[in-house]
Design a protein around this motif. Structure first.
Motif, short mmCIF file in Angstrom:
data_model
loop_
_atom_site.label_atom_id
_atom_site.label_comp_id
_atom_site.label_asym_id
_atom_site.label_seq_id
_atom_site.Cartn_x
_atom_site.Cartn_y
_atom_site.Cartn_z
N GLU A 195 45.27 17.88 -38.23
CA GLU A 195 44.29 17.36 -37.34
C GLU A 195 44.16 18.50 -36.07
O GLU A 195 45.11 19.08 -35.86
N SER A 218 39.42 13.18 -42.12
CA SER A 218 38.78 14.73 -41.81
C SER A 218 39.95 15.56 -40.97
O SER A 218 40.40 14.95 -40.30
N THR A 255 37.72 8.66 -49.86
CA THR A 255 37.98 9.33 -48.52
C THR A 255 37.33 8.61 -47.47
O THR A 255 36.60 7.93 -47.61
N LEU A 286 37.99 19.56 -44.15
CA LEU A 286 37.35 18.38 -44.92
C LEU A 286 36.68 17.69 -43.80
O LEU A 286 37.15 17.27 -42.93
N LEU A 287 35.24 17.39 -43.89
CA LEU A 287 34.54 16.48 -43.34
C LEU A 287 34.03 15.53 -43.97
O LEU A 287 33.52 15.33 -44.90
N VAL A 288 34.53 14.17 -43.31
CA VAL A 288 33.97 12.87 -44.02
C VAL A 288 33.00 12.15 -43.13
O VAL A 288 33.40 11.87 -41.95
N SER A 289 31.89 11.93 -43.62
CA SER A 289 30.76 11.30 -43.01
C SER A 289 30.91 9.77 -43.22
O SER A 289 30.94 9.61 -44.56
N SER A 314 37.51 13.15 -52.80
CA SER A 314 37.33 14.65 -52.41
C SER A 314 38.31 15.71 -53.34
O SER A 314 39.72 14.91 -53.77
N THR A 328 34.25 24.74 -45.84
CA THR A 328 34.37 23.54 -45.50
C THR A 328 33.89 22.51 -46.33
O THR A 328 32.90 23.15 -47.09
N GLU A 379 32.13 9.06 -46.81
CA GLU A 379 33.09 8.21 -46.79
C GLU A 379 33.07 7.27 -48.29
O GLU A 379 32.11 6.90 -48.64
N SER A 387 32.44 19.00 -47.25
CA SER A 387 31.70 17.83 -46.53
C SER A 387 31.38 16.54 -47.67
O SER A 387 30.96 16.94 -48.68
N PRO A 447 37.10 8.55 -43.13
CA PRO A 447 36.83 9.17 -41.85
C PRO A 447 37.91 9.96 -41.29
O PRO A 447 38.22 10.99 -40.81
#
Lengths: 111, 115
Positions: free
Chosen positions: A39, A85, A80, A107-110, A19, A10, A15, A12, A82
């Motif tokens: 997704e 993700s 990147t 890929l986790l986009v905060s 990436s 993963t 935003e 992380s 959200p």
């Protein structure tokens, strides 16, 4: 940062950050490479491809880099969001053979 | 871009019954289609390669009598899971290769739950 989960590594990011997702491929004879985005609960979506006679290709907000010497492929996503993700898979292909998929990176986009 | 459609997107069947999943290329002819299986948080596992008008080529470990593949036309391939068991529950995805450029497009996948 990057971490290894039970099955999928993963990445992380915040935003707006850039990436970089990496992939090591196995077959030195592979001549065509594709990045897919998947997704949750959906099929893979084509993002960008590159042939072995190139080392860089750019799309909209995405760039793929190919290093044949070390059999390494990377996907760079600029700014990147959200909505980026997802799980990203690289795939390699030789001639008209079947695709071989890598293990994938989540890929986790905060915000 | 090229579109590949799968149907049904979700199906629940009883153990012991058979279920058919369709894969269609909507705006191009696909001489080759591929069927994958995917477990949660894992990569896609190729099950078989389907060529129009000929028998499918199965990957090692995939039972051809259990997973019947028919590629009857240049736009349609079907996967039939026969005598389904709960362990067959999975996400099944098809893809189709375009004649030009060797690009491969994927369907949206079909969730199979065997109860």
């Amino acid at each position: 940062g990057e971490s290894v989960g039970l099955h999928l590594p993963t990445l992380s990011v915040q935003e707006g950050d850039n990436s970089i997702i990496n992939c090591a491929y196995s077959n030195s004879a592979s001549d065509y490479f594709i990045w897919y985005k998947q997704e949750s609960g959906k099929g893979p979506q084509f993002i960008i491809d590159i042939r072995s006679n190139m080392d860089k290709r750019q799309g909209q907000r995405v760039t793929v880099l190919l290093n044949k010497t070390v059999k390494h492929l990377s996907l760079q996503i600029a700014a990147t969001q959200p909505g980026d993700s997802a799980v990203y898979f690289c795939a390699e292909n030789r001639g008209y053979s079947t695709l071989t998929f890598g293990k994938g990176t989540m890929l986790l986009v905060s915000p | 871009g090229a579109v590949v459609s799968q149907h049904p997107s979700r199906v629940i069947c009883k153990s012991g019954t058979s279920v058919k999943i369709e894969c269609r290329s909507l705006d191009f002819q696909a001489t080759t289609m591929f069927w994958y299986r995917q477990f949660p948080k894992q990569s896609l596992m190729l099950m078989a390669t389907s060529n129009e008008g000929s028998k499918a080529t199965y990957e090692q470990g995939v039972e051809k009598d259990k997973f019947l593949i028919n590629h009857a036309s240049l736009t349609l391939s079907t996967l039939t899971v026969t005598s389904a068991h709960p362990e067959d529950s999975s996400f099944y995805i098809c893809s189709a290769r375009t004649g030009e450029g060797n690009t491969i497009y994927f369907g949206e996948g079909s969730w199979l739950t065997v109860v």
